[in-house]
Design an enzyme around this catalytic site. Structure first.
Site, mmCIF file in Angstrom:
data_model
loop_
_atom_site.group_PDB
_atom_site.id
_atom_site.type_symbol
_atom_site.label_atom_id
_atom_site.label_comp_id
_atom_site.label_asym_id
_atom_site.label_seq_id
_atom_site.Cartn_x
_atom_site.Cartn_y
_atom_site.Cartn_z
ATOM 1 N N ASP A 62 49.248 39.802 41.165
ATOM 2 C CA ASP A 62 49.418 38.846 40.065
ATOM 3 C C ASP A 62 49.737 37.500 40.702
ATOM 4 O O ASP A 62 50.756 37.364 41.392
ATOM 5 C CB ASP A 62 50.582 39.319 39.180
ATOM 6 N N VAL A 63 48.883 36.509 40.481
ATOM 7 C CA VAL A 63 49.073 35.226 41.173
ATOM 8 C C VAL A 63 50.316 34.487 40.693
ATOM 9 O O VAL A 63 50.737 33.507 41.311
ATOM 10 C CB VAL A 63 47.831 34.299 41.062
ATOM 11 N N TYR A 159 46.752 24.107 28.667
ATOM 12 C CA TYR A 159 45.632 24.348 29.589
ATOM 13 C C TYR A 159 45.291 23.071 30.364
ATOM 14 O O TYR A 159 45.160 23.090 31.599
ATOM 15 C CB TYR A 159 44.422 24.843 28.800
ATOM 16 N N LYS A 163 45.506 22.366 34.419
ATOM 17 C CA LYS A 163 44.309 22.075 35.215
ATOM 18 C C LYS A 163 44.369 20.668 35.822
ATOM 19 O O LYS A 163 43.844 20.427 36.915
ATOM 20 C CB LYS A 163 43.053 22.243 34.360
ATOM 21 N N ALA A 191 31.561 28.006 30.662
ATOM 22 C CA ALA A 191 30.631 28.993 31.213
ATOM 23 C C ALA A 191 30.740 30.260 30.371
ATOM 24 O O ALA A 191 31.785 30.535 29.776
ATOM 25 C CB ALA A 191 30.977 29.281 32.666
ATOM 26 N N THR A 193 31.713 33.380 29.958
ATOM 27 C CA THR A 193 32.612 34.395 30.522
ATOM 28 C C THR A 193 33.561 34.834 29.407
ATOM 29 O O THR A 193 33.611 34.195 28.351
ATOM 30 C CB THR A 193 33.459 33.809 31.673
HETATM 31 N N1 LIG Z 1 34.661 29.991 31.639
HETATM 32 C C1 LIG Z 1 34.805 28.703 31.388
HETATM 33 O O1 LIG Z 1 34.216 28.170 30.437
HETATM 34 C C2 LIG Z 1 35.669 27.856 32.259
HETATM 35 C C3 LIG Z 1 35.589 26.466 32.128
HETATM 36 C C4 LIG Z 1 36.385 25.677 32.948
HETATM 37 C C5 LIG Z 1 37.244 26.276 33.841
HETATM 38 N N2 LIG Z 1 37.298 27.619 33.936
HETATM 39 C C6 LIG Z 1 38.222 28.210 34.895
HETATM 40 O O2 LIG Z 1 37.517 29.084 35.741
HETATM 41 C C7 LIG Z 1 38.385 30.143 36.160
HETATM 42 C C8 LIG Z 1 37.699 31.475 35.874
HETATM 43 O O3 LIG Z 1 37.500 31.564 34.483
HETATM 44 P P1 LIG Z 1 36.570 32.698 33.855
HETATM 45 O O4 LIG Z 1 35.996 32.106 32.638
HETATM 46 O O5 LIG Z 1 35.716 33.275 34.903
HETATM 47 O O6 LIG Z 1 37.714 33.747 33.410
HETATM 48 P P2 LIG Z 1 37.657 35.332 33.176
HETATM 49 O O7 LIG Z 1 36.269 35.846 33.082
HETATM 50 O O8 LIG Z 1 38.617 35.619 32.076
HETATM 51 O O9 LIG Z 1 38.286 35.884 34.532
HETATM 52 C C9 LIG Z 1 39.600 35.570 34.878
HETATM 53 C C10 LIG Z 1 39.920 36.307 36.149
HETATM 54 O O10 LIG Z 1 41.249 35.933 36.559
HETATM 55 C C11 LIG Z 1 42.035 37.127 36.713
HETATM 56 N N3 LIG Z 1 43.419 36.786 36.400
HETATM 57 C C12 LIG Z 1 43.911 36.275 35.244
HETATM 58 N N4 LIG Z 1 45.231 36.124 35.342
HETATM 59 C C13 LIG Z 1 45.578 36.533 36.587
HETATM 60 C C14 LIG Z 1 46.806 36.649 37.272
HETATM 61 N N5 LIG Z 1 47.975 36.302 36.711
HETATM 62 N N6 LIG Z 1 46.804 37.104 38.545
HETATM 63 C C15 LIG Z 1 45.632 37.463 39.143
HETATM 64 N N7 LIG Z 1 44.444 37.385 38.532
HETATM 65 C C16 LIG Z 1 44.425 36.943 37.270
HETATM 66 C C17 LIG Z 1 41.394 38.139 35.760
HETATM 67 O O11 LIG Z 1 41.648 39.482 36.087
HETATM 68 P P3 LIG Z 1 42.955 40.248 35.529
HETATM 69 O O12 LIG Z 1 43.096 39.869 34.081
HETATM 70 O O13 LIG Z 1 42.691 41.688 35.764
HETATM 71 O O14 LIG Z 1 44.099 39.763 36.342
HETATM 72 C C18 LIG Z 1 39.919 37.817 36.007
HETATM 73 O O15 LIG Z 1 39.495 38.405 37.207
HETATM 74 C C19 LIG Z 1 39.685 29.944 35.400
HETATM 75 O O16 LIG Z 1 40.607 29.287 36.223
HETATM 76 C C20 LIG Z 1 39.293 29.066 34.246
HETATM 77 O O17 LIG Z 1 40.359 28.282 33.748
HETATM 78 C C21 LIG Z 1 36.538 28.429 33.163
#
Ligand SMILES: NC(=O)c1ccc[n+]([C@@H]2O[C@H](COP(=O)([O-])OP(=O)(O)OC[C@H]3O[C@@H](n4cnc5c(N)ncnc54)[C@H](OP(=O)(O)O)[C@@H]3O)[C@@H](O)[C@H]2O)c1
Length: 255
Positions: A62-63, A159, A163, A191, A193
């Site tokens: 857990d980060v 958020y 960031k 994205a 996700t």
């Molecule tokens: N998707 C977008 O539209 C978007 C846009 C801008 C920025 N971002 C950023 O891109 C990054 C990835 O986003 P995503 O959309 O790919 O998210 P996602 O699909 O929800 O994946 C999040 C990942 O982070 C892990 N995680 C969450 N909390 C954690 C914790 N406390 N310790 C360790 N691992 C943790 C999750 O696994 P577990 O839950 O199992 O820990 C999962 O592997 C994030 O920082 C997000 O803010 C995303």
């Protein structure tokens, strides 16, 4: 099929948040490029599946917990034989008006997105510095968000603050870690996700339509399109990029 045009063969790279979305797409792309990859996330089952699919090493952590992060980084160094790259993609989102953001939610968003990035960079930097001093510069890529510069609407106080902190942390660490380690940041637009899917589920149809219309490309990104930018900032193709904030957002039009 591997693609080594960016010289990633044999590079040892740790990716947080690697069991889903952008982190998973990044870990997969690195592995396809010949790198050795370690993956961090909390849920062991999902992480195992991701690590197996990618052909990497899964490390549950857990980060938000600095001791767990230090242990996971040490385990990654042990299992990969060192560390040449780090990607901090673990993150969570929250979209609520400020009066509904509880102390606990605020603390969780900051702990995950900002403190988690800090703890991971702090634990990995000594290892990256050793590798970067001995060979090609090592690399850290943090994952912020376009919302750090301009939130897409209301409800993003926690958020966006987290960031914005990641962008500043990246710039400060970039000065400190160079030349052995280059530190850069990507700022994705939306994205496709689970984070975005759950966020969009809270929107009205009109809000969703407006969100897509805000992108010059008229669509949100595929995770791979963000991963490619992370690969660029990790590889020698970006050898002169230090402390940069690279927006990959399909031409988000700011109203
Ligand atoms: N998707 C977008 O539209 C978007 C846009 C801008 C920025 N971002 C950023 O891109 C990054 C990835 O986003 P995503 O959309 O790919 O998210 P996602 O699909 O929800 O994946 C999040 C990942 O982070 C892990 N995680 C969450 N909390 C954690 C914790 N406390 N310790 C360790 N691992 C943790 C999750 O696994 P577990 O839950 O199992 O820990 C999962 O592997 C994030 O920082 C997000 O803010 C995303």
């Amino acid at each position: 099929m591997t693609d080594d045009r960016a010289g990633l063969t044999g590079r040892r790279i740790l990716v947080t948040g690697a069991s889903s979305g952008i982190g998973l797409a990044t870990a997969r792309l690195f592995a396809q490029s010949g790198a050795q990859v370690a993956l961090i996330a909390r849920d062991a089952t999902r992480l195992d599946q991701a690590a197996t699919a990618v052909g990497g090493v899964g490390l549950v952590a857990d980060v938000r917990d600095p001791a767990a992060v230090t242990a996971a980084v040490a385990a990654a160094v042990d299992s990969l034989g060192g560390l040449d790259g780090l990607v901090c993609a673990a993150g969570i989102n929250a979209r609520l008006p400020i009066e509904s953001v509880s102390d606990a939610l605020w603390a969780d968003v900051i702990a995950t997105n900002l403190s988690g990035t800090f703890y991971t960079c702090r634990a990995a930097l000594p290892h990256l510095s050793v590798a970067g001093t001995a060979g090609a510069p090592a690399s850290i890529v943090t994952v912020a968000s376009g919302g750090a510069l301009l939130p897409p609407g209301s409800g993003y106080t926690a958020y966006a603050a987290s960031k914005g902190g990641v962008v500043s942390l990246t710039k400060a660490l970039a000065r400190e870690a160079a030349p052995a380690v280059r530190v850069n940041c990507v700022l994705p637009g939306n994205a496709s996700t689970p984070i975005t899917q759950s966020l969009m589920a809270t929107m009205t149809p009109t809000e969703r339509e407006a969100k897509l219309a805000a992108y010059a490309l008229g669509r949100i990104a595929e995770p791979l399109e963000i991963a490619r930018a992370i690969k660029f900032l990790t590889s020698a193709d970006s050898s002169y990029a230090v402390g940069t904030s690279l927006s990959i957002d399909g031409g988000r039009i700011f109203h």
